[in-house]
Design a protein around this motif. Structure first.
Motif: not given
Length: 547
Positions: A472-489
């Motif tokens: 789902t779109v909801r799932g894709q944007d959630l995981l991409q957002s979380r991955l972005g956080e991890m890259y930022m950390m």
């Protein structure tokens, strides 16, 4: 149609044996002219008593008129007069139905218990079984439903009831086989054994097998609303919200007056932020039948989607008042109370939902309630109970990991955290696209500052979601957002920006991603920094599911 009319049509009181006045009473009753029928029946009663005739027909008509106009106490009085004077069990069913309508469950089943088992009809068995269920007498209810199948193997509601209460499948098969033999050649007009397998797979939480069986049955009986609803609810359980929504919409198209399970459709609309569609659904259900709990739970979902917890709670309690055994309403009540930070009260609602129908979703709510209340031992016990009830369901396996992780995060117990990780990885093995175990596992590793593992987990999760039929779109944007956080950390800022842009392309309205992008820009400019403590602390509540 009432017992009095049934008797007349079956020849027990043929029109030739009725007096002209009795015949006119029956005509009025069949035309639903209850007040006129009652007045005329009282005149028939006066004449019968004056002439020394049997007054059973007059009293039956008076009882049926009172029953049809919801004057249950009056109807009970009429039926009891017949039984007292003529010693017949025939009217005990009507008396029990009236007592049930008045909320007197124990007295209602006591009335039916007087009828000898060999004289009970399918209707008596089913009514008695449902009364036993309402009073918690599961074993007695099971025997009634099995007897119903022996009398009529096409009593399909009994099969579902027996699956719900945990009956051995072989006993149900034996009862149906015996019922078919009594009907003659022993063969079934429908694939009843496949239906038994589908129901038992569903209520033993083997969702994938049940979905396959119901899908195959729906191919044999296309556009069957009952089978489509089963399929939709199972798709919902597998997190295939888009598939479930399409199936529910098809049901609405085929039969717009259907109310069954429509509150689950409403829940999907609420999760997809389709508030206007949810409002239309709730209004439509209330117009169709405002005595059904689904209409009020849909309305509660609408107000909950607007963050009006007070109205949502009032409407869901009205739904429960309509039907105390509507498990979805109890789950929704628990979710609303949990959102209001009342975890102890929420736990009671989830526990009640689980009493009615044992369900992993209710266990999820129960575990989350205990965790929010800081009751980690109770959360772990509830999670282990979920695994015992549904050992093949990845959601149940994930619950143990979730409960252990939350408890060990507070206790800082390394050994316990390793157990949590193993449970969460096992859940991901069963379902690579499952959000909760993935995000919780990421949170654990983020807390340990093992960002490389977090990134690897999220990449695998995104790949699994992309290949999943439930993507789902909801799932894709959630995981991409979380991955972005991890890259930022991990100070991989270019990769983080790429992930945030991908998340926004999936869901341009994601405010959380926009907030993170602003924070990233501040970090790159040296105006701020991103702390792993903040990231981990906000995770459990952010990713709690709705029930």
């Amino acid at each position: 149609m009432t017992m009095a009319i049934d008797d007349q049509e079956q020849g027990n009181s043929s029109s030739n044996s009725l007096t002209p006045l009795q015949d006119e009473c029956f005509k009025l009753y069949k035309d639903k002219q209850y007040k006129s029928c009652e007045i005329l029946a009282r005149m028939e009663l006066s004449l019968a008593e004056q002439e020394g005739r049997d007054a059973t027909i007059a009293w039956t008509l008076l009882g049926d008129c009172a029953h049809s106009t919801q004057q249950y106490s009056r109807a009970i009085s009429c039926y009891r007069r017949i039984q007292m004077w003529y010693g017949s069990h025939k009217y005990r069913l009507k008396e029990a139905q009236c007592l049930q309508a008045l909320g007197n469950v124990v007295e209602a089943y006591s009335v039916l218990e007087v009828i000898p088992r060999e004289q009970r009809s399918v209707t008596v068995h089913m009514t008695l079984g449902n009364l036993y269920l309402a009073s918690g007498r599961t074993t007695s209810a099971r025997e009634c439903f099995l007897d119903s199948l022996v009398l009529n193997p096409y009593t399909l509601e009994a099969i579902e009831r027996l699956a719900i209460v945990g009956t051995e499948k072989s006993r149900v098969v034996d009862a149906v086989t015996e019922g078919l033999k009594q009907k003659g050649n022993g063969s079934s007009l429908i694939p009843i054994m496949d239906l038994i397998s589908a129901q038992f797979a569903k209520h033993r939480h083997n969702t994938t097998a049940s979905l396959q069986l119901f899908t195959e049955l729906e191919r044999q009986f296309p556009n069957n609303v009952y089978l489509l609803l089963k399929k939709a609810t199972l798709l919902h359980q597998t997190n295939d919200e888009e598939g479930a929504a399409r199936t529910f919409a098809k049901v609405r198209q085929l039969e717009h007056t259907n109310v069954d399970a429509m509150d689950q459709y409403g829940q999907i609309l609420a999760r997809q932020n389709m508030v206007d569609d949810l409002n239309q659904l709730a209004s439509s259900l209330l117009e169709i039948d405002d005595k059904r709990p689904e209409a009020w739970t849909a309305l509660a979902l609408y107000h909950e989607s607007r963050n009006d917890h007070e109205k949502a709670l009032a409407f869901v309690e009205k739904a429960i008042a309509m039907d105390q055994r509507h498990a979805f309403a109890h789950r929704l009540r628990g979710a609303i109370l949990l959102a209001e930070n009342r975890p102890d009260h929420a736990a009671v609602s989830f526990f009640r939902a689980n009493e009615i129908v044992r369900d992993v979703t209710s266990y999820e709510g129960l575990v989350d309630s205990y965790l929010s209340a800081g009751k980690y031992k109770e959360a772990i016990c509830a999670a282990k109970e979920a695994i015992s009830a549904a050992p093949r369901d990845p959601r149940a396996v994930a619950l143990v990991g979730l409960a252990l992780a939350q408890g060990q995060m507070r206790a800082d117990n390394g050994d316990g955290m390793d157990k949590a990780k193993r449970a969460l990885r096992k859940a991901l093995t069963l379902d690579p696209s499952a959000f909760r175990p993935l995000l919780t596992l990421v949170s654990i590793h983020a807390r340990e500052k093992d960002f490389d593992t977090c990134i690897e987990l999220l990449k695998d999760g995104i790949e699994g979601l992309s290949s999943s039929t439930t993507s789902t779109v909801r799932g894709q944007d959630l995981l991409q957002s979380r991955l972005g956080e991890m890259y930022m950390m991990n100070e991989q800022y270019q990769e983080a920006i790429t992930c945030f842009h991908t998340a926004l392309s999936s869901n341009p309205h994601n405010a959380e991603v926009k907030r993170l992008m602003d924070k990233l820009e501040q970090t790159v400019r040296g105006e701020g920094h991103h702390r792993s403590e903040d990231l981990v602390d906000e995770t459990p509540e952010r990713h709690r599911r709705s029930y």
